[in-house]
Write a protein that holds these residues in place. Structure first.
Motif, PDB file in Angstrom:
ATOM      1  N   THR A   1      51.017  61.300  22.072  1.00  0.00           N
ATOM      2  CA  THR A   1      50.712  60.759  20.751  1.00  0.00           C
ATOM      3  C   THR A   1      51.490  59.461  20.543  1.00  0.00           C
ATOM      4  N   VAL A   2      51.107  58.703  19.528  1.00  0.00           N
ATOM      5  CA  VAL A   2      51.860  57.476  19.234  1.00  0.00           C
ATOM      6  C   VAL A   2      53.298  57.794  18.850  1.00  0.00           C
ATOM      7  N   TRP A   3      53.522  58.920  18.175  1.00  0.00           N
ATOM      8  CA  TRP A   3      54.879  59.285  17.776  1.00  0.00           C
ATOM      9  C   TRP A   3      55.729  59.639  18.986  1.00  0.00           C
ATOM     10  N   ASP A   4      55.164  60.376  19.929  1.00  0.00           N
ATOM     11  CA  ASP A   4      55.925  60.732  21.124  1.00  0.00           C
ATOM     12  C   ASP A   4      56.193  59.512  21.999  1.00  0.00           C
ATOM     13  N   LEU A   5      55.243  58.594  22.080  1.00  0.00           N
ATOM     14  CA  LEU A   5      55.489  57.368  22.838  1.00  0.00           C
ATOM     15  C   LEU A   5      56.571  56.524  22.164  1.00  0.00           C
TER      16      LEU A   5
END
Length: 387
Positions: free
Chosen positions: A270-274
């Motif tokens: 996800t964008v948050w994990d990246l």
């Protein structure tokens, strides 16, 4: 194939929800990592500038995807489009990040390097003596200067020689048996080849004694609190993923016989994990800064279209700023992961629509610079900004 009626239904849902769910600023997200995501909202003017670009991009190209822009402690997210025929995209949905996966493979290698378990000068044949390729080092693999042929091309010739989905071990068998010809002498030049990173992932397995997906989970994902990130297994089907890759004409990409290899692709995130990955590298949570500097050191200054290549990371200088980045494409997914570690800036774009999913790197970098933004809008031939 999805019926036109179902797409019309989703389109109606999207239009009705667009004003309510399009822009999200996430103030705080708690994780198991050694840091927390905290956000101070961008100014209203900056948010309006960001929103204008993405709104126009969607109107012009039917862009479908999730975006995260971060500048120091300010974070902005934006979503538009569909995950599949019945769901709208949101920032928590993991999707195929394609060749951004190579940055994780390089990072995993540097973790082993920092532990003294691998040398960049180690030979490929030290780990796989059955391969008929001499003079190739770990550094050659990570910098795309090995001269090895592209497996996504040559395996078409040999796909009748094995059953089912191609995976890393089957690729090793094919290369040992059929000996596809090299492009050039190792170290002679740079040529981007996915084969390099499939082999690198297999080397990581050999050194660590555990499967590559497990190594990443233990040494990167868990450490940084990346709860929605994993390496897809050969048993996974793209049809079972929450976010489907689309051509852009109403058709979903079907499974492909090359879906089983990893190292070069097949991480979903996800964008948050990246963003957590960006913070983890930035704050040296995985290895010391000296190791990070070695990973980011330029190996090929003129790799492609004015950009350089380090180890698993591309590198570009725009507006007197140095950005480490990687982009990706695989079966409907178009992705970008841009990191400015000196200025603490990050831009992540994950699109699940092939047509209209590409965003130039110069545009991504320039979006942080309002002084040149009008020129960017003019170059894209977008509609005039509202007064």
């Amino acid at each position: 194939m999805v019926s036109n009626f179902r797409y019309l239904f989703v389109a109606i849902i999207f239009i009705s929800c667009q004003n309510n769910g399009k822009k999200v600023t996430k103030p705080k997200q708690t994780s198991t990592a050694v840091f927390e995501i905290k956000s101070i909202p961008f100014s209203n003017t900056t948010q309006a500038r960001f929103a204008y670009y993405w709104d126009q991009l969607h109107l012009r190209t039917h862009y479908s995807g999730v975006t995260l822009l971060a500048n120091k402690d300010s974070i902005y997210t934006w979503t538009v489009g569909i995950a599949d025929s019945t769901k709208l995209l949101n920032t928590e949905m993991p999707m195929q990040i394609a060749s951004i996966s190579k940055t994780f493979c390089a990072t995993a290698t540097m973790i082993l390097y920092s532990q003294g378990k691998i040398k960049l000068t180690d030979s490929l044949r030290k780990y796989f003596p059955q391969l008929p390729y001499y003079g190739i080092t770990i550094e050659h693999l990570l910098s795309h200067s090995s001269g090895l042929p592209e497996y996504t091309w040559f395996c078409d010739e040999y796909k009748d020689s094995f059953d089912g989905i191609l995976n890393n071990s089957k690729l090793l068998e094919i290369m040992a048996k059929y000996k596809p010809e090299m492009y050039f002498v190792p170290g002679q030049r740079h040529r981007y080849t996915n084969t390099n990173f499939v082999l690198m992932a297999s080397i990581i397995e050999k050194i660590s004694g555990i499967p590559y997906p497990q190594f990443l989970q233990k040494n990167i994902f868990h450490v940084l609190g990346m709860k929605n990130t994993r390496v897809m297994s050969i048993a996974d089907s793209v049809q079972n993923l929450e976010v489907k890759g689309h051509y852009g004409n109403g058709a979903v990409y079907l499974s492909h016989y090359q879906d089983g290899t990893y190292g070069d692709k097949n991480i979903i995130s996800t964008v948050w994990d990246l963003y957590r990955f960006f913070k983890g590298i930035s704050e040296n949570k995985l290895f010391p800064e000296t190791i990070r500097n070695e990973m980011f050191r330029t190996r090929w200054p003129n790799a492609r279209r004015g950009t350089a290549y380090a180890l698993g990371w591309r590198k570009r200088t725009e507006l007197d700023e140095t950005w480490m980045f990687h982009s990706g494409w695989w079966h409907g997914f178009r992705t970008n992961f841009y990191c400015n570690f000196g200025e603490n800036k990050c831009a992540i774009t994950l699109s699940n629509r092939l047509s209209g999913g590409f965003i130039p790197g110069k545009t991504i970098v320039s979006i942080f610079h309002p002084e040149i933004w009008d020129d960017i809008i003019k170059a894209w031939d977008f509609a005039p900004k509202p007064t």
